[in-house]
Design an enzyme around this catalytic site. Structure first.
Site, PDB file in Angstrom:
ATOM      1  N   LYS A  62       0.843  -1.198   0.000  1.00 36.38           N
ATOM      2  CA  LYS A  62       0.000   0.000   0.000  1.00 36.38           C
ATOM      3  C   LYS A  62       0.884   1.257   0.000  1.00 36.38           C
ATOM      4  O   LYS A  62       2.097   1.169   0.240  1.00 36.38           O
ATOM      5  CB  LYS A  62      -0.908  -0.022   1.237  1.00 36.38           C
ATOM      6  CG  LYS A  62      -0.166  -0.026   2.567  1.00 36.38           C
ATOM      7  CD  LYS A  62      -1.126  -0.367   3.732  1.00 36.38           C
ATOM      8  CE  LYS A  62      -0.370  -0.387   5.053  1.00 36.38           C
ATOM      9  NZ  LYS A  62      -1.208  -0.892   6.156  1.00 36.38           N
ATOM     10  N   TYR A 119      16.389  29.378  10.754  1.00 42.53           N
ATOM     11  CA  TYR A 119      15.329  30.279  11.182  1.00 42.53           C
ATOM     12  C   TYR A 119      15.234  30.357  12.695  1.00 42.53           C
ATOM     13  O   TYR A 119      15.443  29.355  13.375  1.00 42.53           O
ATOM     14  CB  TYR A 119      13.984  29.790  10.643  1.00 42.53           C
ATOM     15  CG  TYR A 119      13.941  29.693   9.145  1.00 42.53           C
ATOM     16  CD1 TYR A 119      13.879  30.849   8.368  1.00 42.53           C
ATOM     17  CD2 TYR A 119      13.951  28.460   8.512  1.00 42.53           C
ATOM     18  CE1 TYR A 119      13.835  30.769   6.987  1.00 42.53           C
ATOM     19  CE2 TYR A 119      13.901  28.372   7.129  1.00 42.53           C
ATOM     20  CZ  TYR A 119      13.844  29.525   6.371  1.00 42.53           C
ATOM     21  OH  TYR A 119      13.796  29.445   5.017  1.00 42.53           O
TER      22      TYR A 119
HETATM   23  C1  LIG Z   1      -0.434  -1.864   6.829  1.00 40.09           C
HETATM   24  C2  LIG Z   1      -0.971  -3.194   7.217  1.00 40.09           C
HETATM   25  C3  LIG Z   1      -0.117  -4.313   7.329  1.00 40.09           C
HETATM   26  C4  LIG Z   1       1.395  -4.202   7.260  1.00 40.09           C
HETATM   27  O1  LIG Z   1       1.891  -3.716   8.482  1.00 40.09           O
HETATM   28  P1  LIG Z   1       3.456  -3.547   8.769  1.00 40.09           P
HETATM   29  O2  LIG Z   1       3.526  -3.026  10.149  1.00 40.09           O
HETATM   30  O3  LIG Z   1       3.959  -2.539   7.787  1.00 40.09           O
HETATM   31  O4  LIG Z   1       4.093  -4.865   8.585  1.00 40.09           O
HETATM   32  C5  LIG Z   1      -0.702  -5.548   7.528  1.00 40.09           C
HETATM   33  N1  LIG Z   1      -2.045  -5.683   7.666  1.00 40.09           N
HETATM   34  C6  LIG Z   1      -2.878  -4.629   7.604  1.00 40.09           C
HETATM   35  C7  LIG Z   1      -4.337  -4.840   7.782  1.00 40.09           C
HETATM   36  C8  LIG Z   1      -2.377  -3.357   7.399  1.00 40.09           C
HETATM   37  O5  LIG Z   1      -3.206  -2.306   7.365  1.00 40.09           O
END
Ligand SMILES: *Cc1c(COP(=O)(O)O)cnc(C)c1O
Length: 346
Positions: free
Chosen positions: A33, A242
């Site tokens: 994702k 800054y």
């Molecule tokens: C994002 C997600 C993962 C992966 O999690 P990580 O901590 O990056 O390994 C797995 N399952 C779901 C439902 C997620 O939303």
């Protein structure tokens, strides 16, 4: 000599195989994702497919459509965590995507091939309740995967892990034909009881330790480097950047580096993150949009044009995340489009 984000697909593949060995027979389903945690979902997924991955997770419909177009073979399963948010059923089916169903309404309305069912076992974020899942089992739903997600897997001592596992077991038993999945990166390392038939790692594929700290088994995938643009010697009491972001506590030498929060280094990183050059670490003292100042008092050889590693095999992702009061996931997805991207091997 330009700001450069190098993405090492061999390291990604190595992490996949490390996780596969850890999973001891469970299917490893990469989570790609958010454009593969900012590193390029198409490039990452194609390589992971070549390494044997056949099941992927994305969050959004559009991510799934793009991934379908990027993968060479139609037989990969692409799970869309968002499910069938109003009106997307036909697009999901057209692209051959599998929604992760998270409510009774979605589960009842879905007309496509068997899809995954997400059950909430105590994270209180998304998923059908345990009672609703059991009711769906009674009504004959046949999901292709029964899954849940852990809220405290980063800490094995948390009783919440065992509570969620205990809540998941009867749901799994109610769907005896469906493979089960509970663990993301961190959950995989809680032990065999948490692995079931499929695991869903994201961050540990991309170089983050499963417990929010560097893990020697996991290789760095992303390296962000930027050139030293200027060196300057400060007297005690002189300020940099800054306002009063940083005032030199003593005479010191700083290097100004050509990257900033526009490239994804979180502004708060000055609270303890370290860059690396020439095998030595140099504290980050100021982060602005385009420029970062580092303390090179301990790097006598630093010169203009040297490439500084802000993230990579030395400047570890989990250390950067901890110093930035963030998580590795956020540090990666922020890596901006401005740096020149280079995929290895070429
Ligand atoms: C994002 C997600 C993962 C992966 O999690 P990580 O901590 O990056 O390994 C797995 N399952 C779901 C439902 C997620 O939303």
């Amino acid at each position: 000599m330009t700001t450069r984000l190098t993405i090492d697909l061999d390291a990604l593949a190595a992490n996949f195989h490390t996780l596969k060995a850890e999973a001891a027979g469970a299917r490893v389903c990469p989570v790609v994702k958010a454009d593969g945690y900012g590193l390029g979902a198409a490039q990452a997924s194609r390589r992971l497919f070549d390494e044997g991955a056949r099941d992927f997770f994305v969050a959004r419909l559009e991510e799934g459509e793009a991934l379908r177009a990027a993968l060479p073979e139609p037989d990969a399963v692409i799970h869309v965590l968002d499910g069938t948010v109003a009106g997307t059923e036909s697009r999901l089916q057209a692209a051959g995507l599998s929604p992760v169903l998270s409510s009774l309404d979605e589960a009842r309305a879905w007309r496509g091939p068997p899809a995954a069912l997400h059950v909430d076992t105590g994270m209180n974020r998304i998923g059908v309740s345990i009672d609703d899942a059991l009711a769906l089992a009674k009504s004959g739903l046949r999901p292709c995967l029964i899954m849940s997600h852990l809220g405290r897997a980063d800490d094995p001592a948390q009783p919440r892990n065992a509570q969620q596992l205990a809540a998941f077991l009867p749901v799994r038993a109610a769907f005896p034909d469906a493979p089960a999945s509970l663990a993301a990166s961190a959950g995989m390392f809680l032990g065999p009881d948490y692995r079931f038939e499929a695991v869903r790692p994201g961050i540990s594929l991309y170089g983050g330790g499963p417990r929010d700290r560097p893990d020697p088994r996991i290789r760095a995938v992303a390296t962000l480097e930027a050139p030293v643009l200027q060196l300057r010697d400060l007297k005690a009491g002189e300020a940099v950047g800054y306002g009063t972001m940083f005032t030199a506590p003593r005479a010191m030498r700083i290097a100004v580096v050509g990257a900033g929060y526009a490239d994804g280094i979180i502004r708060r990183a000055h609270r303890g993150a370290r860059a690396w050059l020439d095998g030595a670490s140099a504290p980050i003292v100021v982060v602005t949009m385009d420029l970062i100042a580092i303390d090179v008092s301990e790097c006598p050889k630093a010169k203009v044009g040297d490439m500084v590693e802000l993230l990579g095999p030395d400047a570890l992702l989990d250390d950067l995340a901890a110093a930035s009061d963030s998580v590795a996931h956020e540090c990666l997805v922020r890596l901006g489009p401005r740096a020149q991207r280079l995929y290895l091997p070429r």
